[in-house]
Design an enzyme around this catalytic site. Structure first.
Site, PDB file in Angstrom:
ATOM      1  CG  ASN A  21       4.561  57.549-104.672  1.00 10.98           C
ATOM      2  OD1 ASN A  21       5.503  57.244-105.419  1.00 10.98           O
ATOM      3  ND2 ASN A  21       4.052  56.697-103.788  1.00 10.98           N
ATOM      4  CE  LYS A  67       1.343  54.788-105.523  1.00 14.17           C
ATOM      5  NZ  LYS A  67       0.300  54.001-104.929  1.00 14.17           N
ATOM      6  CG  HIS A 115       4.113  54.151-100.180  1.00 11.48           C
ATOM      7  ND1 HIS A 115       3.336  53.079-100.562  1.00 11.48           N
ATOM      8  CD2 HIS A 115       3.455  55.261-100.598  1.00 11.48           C
ATOM      9  CE1 HIS A 115       2.259  53.536-101.191  1.00 11.48           C
ATOM     10  NE2 HIS A 115       2.304  54.849-101.232  1.00 11.48           N
ATOM     11  CD  GLU A 166       1.908  51.211-103.434  1.00 11.64           C
ATOM     12  OE1 GLU A 166       2.893  51.695-104.013  1.00 11.64           O
ATOM     13  OE2 GLU A 166       0.742  51.623-103.609  1.00 11.64           O
ATOM     14  CD  GLU A 219       0.233  57.690 -98.634  1.00  3.42           C
ATOM     15  OE1 GLU A 219      -0.068  58.494 -99.510  1.00  3.42           O
ATOM     16  OE2 GLU A 219       0.934  56.684 -98.842  1.00  3.42           O
ATOM     17  N   GLY A 231      -5.068  53.844-103.944  1.00  6.40           N
ATOM     18  CA  GLY A 231      -5.307  53.258-105.263  1.00  6.40           C
ATOM     19  C   GLY A 231      -6.636  52.536-105.388  1.00  6.40           C
ATOM     20  CB  SER A 261      -8.478  57.602-103.498  1.00 12.16           C
ATOM     21  OG  SER A 261      -8.142  56.240-103.728  1.00 12.16           O
TER      22      SER A 261
END
Ligand code: PEP
Length: 253
Positions: free
Chosen positions: A9, A11, A95, A97, A167, A173, A213
């Site tokens: 991904n 992003k 996702h 985010e 996730e 991250g 990660s």
């Protein structure tokens, strides 16, 4: 037997020249891999160029989001057919985010999942708890809510086409990875949810990725877990070397 899958991904990173360089590098490094499905998800702006580079290679194309309607007055949005037209086979949906910064709810993720399936795009549906939720002992409730409500109303044939990505938000991250045991526990739990709602056969067949990660150094142990079928990779998918090593570490050959 489920095949391993590693998806990158990218992003909101890489202008088109950089995306081209990354795609060319991955194609060069990974052309021999035949036991792992490889997916890259560039930003919308470089889907076309990356699509041309990976055409007829062992790397497949995915997008990071889409709208659920076929077309219409939705300024700034991208329709499923537009992604298909550019050669996308996969689309990441829900996702964290998007859930966190763009207020995507399970209901929205559900509409998008149905739209992806209608257009023959494989949805990679993301689920996962925040640190606060984990510390409050609510991780499994949140995951159940994400899984059941994101997939609400799908037939078992449709659900069979879906890929789930677990996730944990606290691992995205941050450099903090769930331990292989923690991730395995959740993946096993998700299979249990699918078994309860659909069937054992479906629960055993569905692909469940881990994300958070993932690095070359922790890939083998994570994907070596019984219920972990691969990884959704953010940061480490932005470099040729690290993403190729992750794919190679997921490969048994
Ligand atoms: C992601 O955003 O899907 C992700 C897993 O990111 P990272 O690998 O950087 O934690």
């Amino acid at each position: 037997m489920r095949r391993k899958l590693i998806a990158g991904n990218w992003k909101m990173n890489k202008i088109t020249t950089e995306a081209i360089e990354l795609a060319n590098g991955l194609k060069r490094e990974l052309y021999k891999i035949d036991d792992v499905d490889i997916v890259v998800c560039p930003p919308f702006t470089s889907l076309e160029e990356v699509s041309e580079i990976i055409y007829e290679s062992n790397i497949k194309l995915g997008a990071q989001n889409m709208h659920w309607e076929d077309n219409g007055a939705f300024t700034g949005e991208i329709a499923p057919a537009m992604l298909k037209d550019l050669g996308c086979k996969f689309v990441i949906l829900g996702h964290s985010e998007r859930r966190q910064y763009f207020h995507e709810t399970n209901e929205i993720v559900n509409k998008k999942t149905k739209a992806a399936l209608k257009h023959n795009l494989t949805p990679i549906v993301c689920v996962g708890e925040t640190l606060q939720e984990r510390e409050a002992g609510k991780a499994f409730d949140v995951i159940q809510d994400h899984v059941y409500n994101s997939l609400e109303g799908l037939t078992s044939e449709e659900t069979d086409e879906v890929i789930i990505a677990y996730e944990p938000v606290w691992a995205i991250g941050t450099g903090k990875t769930a331990t292989p045991e923690q991730a395995q526990e959740v993946h096993h739990f998700i299979r249990g949810l699918l078994k309860k709602k659909y069937s054992e056969e479906l629960a055993e067949a569905i692909i469940i990725l881990y994300g958070g990660s993932v690095k070359p150094a922790n890939t083998k142990e994570l994907v070596g877990q019984k219920d972990i079928d691969g990884a959704l990779v953010g940061g480490a998918s932005l470099e040729i070397k690290s993403f190729s090593e992750i794919v190679k570490n997921a490969s048994i050959s």
